[in-house]
Design a protein around this motif. Structure first.
Motif, PDB file in Angstrom:
ATOM      1  N   VAL A 263       0.759  -1.038   0.043  1.00  0.00           N
ATOM      2  CA  VAL A 263       0.015  -0.168  -0.018  1.00  0.00           C
ATOM      3  C   VAL A 263       0.718   1.229   0.050  1.00  0.00           C
ATOM      4  O   VAL A 263       0.902   2.134  -0.781  1.00  0.00           O
ATOM      5  N   TYR A 264       1.713   1.437   0.991  1.00  0.00           N
ATOM      6  CA  TYR A 264       2.498   2.604   1.143  1.00  0.00           C
ATOM      7  C   TYR A 264       3.935   2.364   0.470  1.00  0.00           C
ATOM      8  O   TYR A 264       4.657   3.373   0.107  1.00  0.00           O
ATOM      9  N   GLU A 265       4.223   1.317   0.059  1.00  0.00           N
ATOM     10  CA  GLU A 265       5.513   0.960  -0.566  1.00  0.00           C
ATOM     11  C   GLU A 265       5.475   0.257  -2.067  1.00  0.00           C
ATOM     12  O   GLU A 265       4.188   0.127  -2.459  1.00  0.00           O
ATOM     13  N   ASN A 283       6.181   4.554  -1.933  1.00  0.00           N
ATOM     14  CA  ASN A 283       5.935   4.551  -3.274  1.00  0.00           C
ATOM     15  C   ASN A 283       5.286   5.943  -3.698  1.00  0.00           C
ATOM     16  O   ASN A 283       4.210   6.257  -3.271  1.00  0.00           O
ATOM     17  N   TYR A 284       6.176   7.004  -4.006  1.00  0.00           N
ATOM     18  CA  TYR A 284       5.664   8.304  -4.324  1.00  0.00           C
ATOM     19  C   TYR A 284       4.967   8.496  -5.517  1.00  0.00           C
ATOM     20  O   TYR A 284       4.574   9.432  -6.057  1.00  0.00           O
ATOM     21  N   GLY A 285       4.950   7.409  -6.214  1.00  0.00           N
ATOM     22  CA  GLY A 285       4.146   7.331  -7.445  1.00  0.00           C
ATOM     23  C   GLY A 285       2.456   7.372  -7.085  1.00  0.00           C
ATOM     24  O   GLY A 285       1.663   7.388  -8.226  1.00  0.00           O
ATOM     25  N   ARG A 286       2.212   6.905  -5.908  1.00  0.00           N
ATOM     26  CA  ARG A 286       0.954   6.780  -5.686  1.00  0.00           C
ATOM     27  C   ARG A 286       0.288   8.141  -5.041  1.00  0.00           C
ATOM     28  O   ARG A 286       0.982   8.377  -3.792  1.00  0.00           O
ATOM     29  N   PRO A 287      -0.797   8.803  -5.559  1.00  0.00           N
ATOM     30  CA  PRO A 287      -1.155   9.976  -4.765  1.00  0.00           C
ATOM     31  C   PRO A 287      -1.253   9.967  -3.461  1.00  0.00           C
ATOM     32  O   PRO A 287      -1.041  10.793  -2.667  1.00  0.00           O
ATOM     33  N   GLU A 288      -2.125   8.754  -2.925  1.00  0.00           N
ATOM     34  CA  GLU A 288      -2.491   8.765  -1.601  1.00  0.00           C
ATOM     35  C   GLU A 288      -1.295   8.605  -0.602  1.00  0.00           C
ATOM     36  O   GLU A 288      -1.179   9.103   0.726  1.00  0.00           O
ATOM     37  N   GLN A 338      17.793   8.143 -11.777  1.00  0.00           N
ATOM     38  CA  GLN A 338      16.869   9.136 -11.140  1.00  0.00           C
ATOM     39  C   GLN A 338      15.606   8.636 -10.649  1.00  0.00           C
ATOM     40  O   GLN A 338      14.750   8.286 -11.601  1.00  0.00           O
ATOM     41  N   ASN A 339      15.163   8.892  -9.558  1.00  0.00           N
ATOM     42  CA  ASN A 339      13.745   8.502  -9.097  1.00  0.00           C
ATOM     43  C   ASN A 339      12.902  10.043  -9.295  1.00  0.00           C
ATOM     44  O   ASN A 339      12.766  10.525  -8.550  1.00  0.00           O
ATOM     45  N   LEU A 340      12.312   9.850 -10.602  1.00  0.00           N
ATOM     46  CA  LEU A 340      11.562  11.111 -11.073  1.00  0.00           C
ATOM     47  C   LEU A 340      10.283  11.169 -10.018  1.00  0.00           C
ATOM     48  O   LEU A 340       9.841  12.214  -9.869  1.00  0.00           O
ATOM     49  N   GLU A 341       9.947  10.304  -9.435  1.00  0.00           N
ATOM     50  CA  GLU A 341       8.671  10.329  -8.689  1.00  0.00           C
ATOM     51  C   GLU A 341       8.945  11.356  -7.444  1.00  0.00           C
ATOM     52  O   GLU A 341       8.334  11.947  -6.898  1.00  0.00           O
ATOM     53  N   ALA A 342      10.110  10.741  -6.717  1.00  0.00           N
ATOM     54  CA  ALA A 342      10.941  11.550  -5.511  1.00  0.00           C
ATOM     55  C   ALA A 342      11.244  12.824  -5.718  1.00  0.00           C
ATOM     56  O   ALA A 342      11.010  13.495  -5.022  1.00  0.00           O
ATOM     57  N   VAL A 343      11.742  13.146  -7.106  1.00  0.00           N
ATOM     58  CA  VAL A 343      12.115  14.246  -7.548  1.00  0.00           C
ATOM     59  C   VAL A 343      10.901  15.282  -7.570  1.00  0.00           C
ATOM     60  O   VAL A 343      10.912  16.351  -6.993  1.00  0.00           O
ATOM     61  N   GLU A 344       9.806  14.940  -8.170  1.00  0.00           N
ATOM     62  CA  GLU A 344       8.463  15.609  -8.239  1.00  0.00           C
ATOM     63  C   GLU A 344       8.036  15.918  -6.791  1.00  0.00           C
ATOM     64  O   GLU A 344       7.551  16.857  -6.218  1.00  0.00           O
ATOM     65  N   PHE A 345       8.132  14.859  -5.785  1.00  0.00           N
ATOM     66  CA  PHE A 345       7.658  14.777  -4.342  1.00  0.00           C
ATOM     67  C   PHE A 345       8.467  15.962  -3.581  1.00  0.00           C
ATOM     68  O   PHE A 345       7.917  16.852  -2.914  1.00  0.00           O
TER      69      PHE A 345
END
Length: 630
Positions: A263-265, A283-288, A338-345
């Motif tokens: 869920v969170y990972e 998992n920062y690709g998941r909005p929740e 590069q973790n693109l989702e983490a960068v956006e986060f």
């Protein structure tokens, strides 16, 4: 009636429900005139969810929760539940397993080794720090003094152990008063608190969190933690928290496999696990999930009046291959690491927190050369306020641990950092990580006999204060803690009965007073604010430089000798033919030296030195430091 409505679902699905903690978790309330508690939890892949606790005898069938939509949010109102009672969620997975989970949004938790959440009301505390909060909005951290005392509350000082307090922990209120007294006396501007968000294992120091919205119960209640922050603010001390958005532990009651699924990972262990740490990766690709942590950052800043977050292990999120071997990670869609989702986060996080809360600092513990960590997000930066200067720290410690004879061959270790000092907004750090795991305490790192160790450390701290960048020092290192830090015992305060430790503490305190008094040391951490007098005196291992104030008044000249050789005829070039007032002398008898009644005013003479037309002569002792004002 449902508390979690259509708008809540929409915002949550778009990672923009910034105060979702006001809906998720356990909240006191009324339904049809009856007092009770609303429970709300997100378990998207659960077959069913119930809330169990002291209010229903931990009966898994007594209070079955209902879905409020298609996104897996469950809620229930329990009339008999009340503040202070323990609870958990009983989640049936798709495989039929029963999982007993603490509430991810709980405001309080059971004292370890217990793992339940606790119903708490955090809205009734009456803050008294309006003056501090009003001033904070006007402050620019870049232009203000920032001298941080990093402290681990459980091992700073302890009470004698007893049946009532087997760990000897200070509670938040008692800690507030004793810590404030020390920090004010020493001249620090901020404290940085380790291990506040709830965690199960003392040995993790708080870096493996299971209760992101709960101040640890080791030291008291949420209200008592608010008192700690409030009390520090009323005494003009800022509060920074260690914040851990990169990973979380696999403890059965925590976030890992929350409803029997990832869920969170991330589901794929190549994305979702740190092999070296044995932890899960958000998992920062998941909005929740992103919403969970964005709201958490705001929660500490806005609900607890925190003045800054030191963001742990930023590099581990930015790089997909961090700490991993070939085959243990998956490249991004462009084939890179590069973790693109983490960068956006991080861009979203920093824009959100500092945009809504002027004067709050976001501080990156980032150990690589990732560009523009403190750069503007509109210019490709991550948007942090400051970055820990790990490169300076490694070079500085490598140099300071050398026998003084060999320092002349490593002179550039103290000058190299000035080639990149203005590429980011830096904090110079000597943190807890440098005084554990056989790395030795700061004093023990120093070469030579005991007397030389203290003088070495005074010289090193002086250079740190003069170097551009904000400052951070871990507890105990300002008085010469001998043993490495351990979370299991208090600092060795008894050392202050010895003159040498008392002298070091007095010197560091006076360094702090100089730092806060002179804007040259904090308001101009740019290329315009620093100038070498002599960066090349490797043979004598002496460094001289000036720090310039924005107004041109009260500029400072530093001279630091890193060998035990006295230089009675030392001459240093100066920028102007004026008089120079000695404001700090490490060889003063107050600090264990032999100098007293030393001349305070030195008139520059027209005599070339260090490529300058004017110079002053000064008796520079071995390991001596002199700071002049002009």
């Amino acid at each position: 009636m449902t508390r979690f409505g259509e708008l809540d679902h929409y915002l949550f699905a778009n990672a923009t429900h910034y105060e979702i903690y006001k809906k998720m978790g356990a909240h006191l309330g009324k339904e049809n005139g009856i007092e009770g508690v609303w429970f709300t939890v997100w378990a998207p892949n659960a077959r069913s969810v119930s809330v169990i606790g002291e209010f229903n005898g931990w009966n898994e069938n007594a209070d079955v929760m209902k879905k409020t939509g298609d996104d897996g949010v469950y809620e229930i109102f329990v009339p008999k539940a009340k503040e202070g009672e323990l609870y958990k969620y009983c989640i049936m997975s798709q495989k039929g397993e029963l999982l007993y989970k603490a509430d991810p949004y709980a405001f309080s938790a059971e004292m370890r080794p217990g793992t339940a959440s606790k119903i708490a009301d955090i809205e009734t505390y009456q803050w008294k720090d309006s003056s501090w909060m009003g001033q904070r909005e006007k402050n620019d951290p870049q232009k203000n003094p920032v001298a941080i005392y990093e402290v681990h509350p459980g091992s700073w000082k302890k009470h004698p152990c007893s049946d009532e307090n087997p760990d000897g922990f200070y509670n938040y209120e008692y800690f507030a008063k004793t810590l404030t007294e020390y920090v004010r006396a020493m001249g620090y501007t901020h404290v940085e608190l380790m291990g506040i968000a709830e965690y199960p294992y003392d040995g993790s120091w708080g870096y493996q969190v299971t209760g992101y919205y709960a101040p640890t119960s080791r030291f008291g209640t949420p209200a008592q933690f608010k008192y700690l922050v409030d009390y520090l603010h009323r005494n003009h001390i800022g509060v920074i928290l260690d914040w851990v958005p990169a990973h979380f532990p696999k403890d059965a009651h925590g976030l890992a496999d929350f409803d029997g699924s990832a869920v969170y990972e991330y589901a794929d262990p190549r994305q979702g696990e740190h092999p070296d740490w044995g932890t899960k990766i958000f998992n920062y690709g998941r909005p929740e999930v992103k919403n969970f942590m964005l709201a958490n950052a705001l929660f500490w800043v806005e609900e607890y009046h925190i003045d800054g977050l030191r963001v742990d292990a930023v590099a581990s999120l930015l790089y997909l291959d961090y700490g991993k071997k070939e085959g243990q990670w998956i490249p991004n869609k462009y084939g890179g690491n590069q973790n693109l989702e983490a960068v956006e986060f991080f861009k979203h996080l920093n824009s959100l927190v500092t945009g809504r809360n002027k004067g709050v600092m976001m501080i990156a513990e980032e150990s690589t050369t990732w560009p523009k960590v403190t750069g503007d997000v509109h210019d490709g930066g991550l948007g942090f306020t400051f970055k820990w200067n790990m490169g300076w720290m490694h070079d500085f410690l490598d140099y300071m641990e050398l026998d003084p004879y060999f320092r002349k061959y490593n002179h550039n270790k103290m000058t190299f950092s000035l080639t990149y000092a203005y590429s980011e907004n830096y904090i110079l750090v000597l943190s807890h990580d440098e005084v554990v795991h056989l790395k030795k305490s700061m004093l023990k790192k120093m070469p030579g006999d005991p007397a030389h160790k203290f003088k070495n450390l005074m010289a090193g701290y002086s250079f740190m204060i003069g170097h551009p960048g904000k400052k951070l020092l871990f507890m105990g290192q300002d008085f010469g803690q001998l043993r490495e830090w351990s979370e299991q015992r208090e600092l060795d305060w008894y050392l202050l009965r010895e003159k040498s430790h008392e002298h070091l503490q007095a010197y560091f305190r006076d360094l702090m007073l100089v730092y806060k008094k002179y804007p040259a040391l904090y308001a101009n951490d740019t290329a315009e604010g620093f100038e070498w007098i002599n960066a090349d005196d490797s043979e004598r291992s002496i460094y001289s430089f000036i720090r310039k104030s924005p107004t041109g008044k009260n500029n400072l000249l530093f001279v630091c000798n890193f060998t035990p050789v006295d230089r009675p005829d030392y001459r240093v070039g100066v920028p102007k033919g004026k008089q120079y007032r000695l404001i700090l002398d490490s060889s003063d008898v107050r600090y264990g030296g032999e100098s007293k009644d030393r001349k305070q005013i030195y008139r520059a003479v027209k005599r070339e030195c260090d490529g300058r037309e004017f110079s002053i002569g000064y008796n520079l002792p071995g390991f001596g430091v002199a700071i002049f004002r002009y």
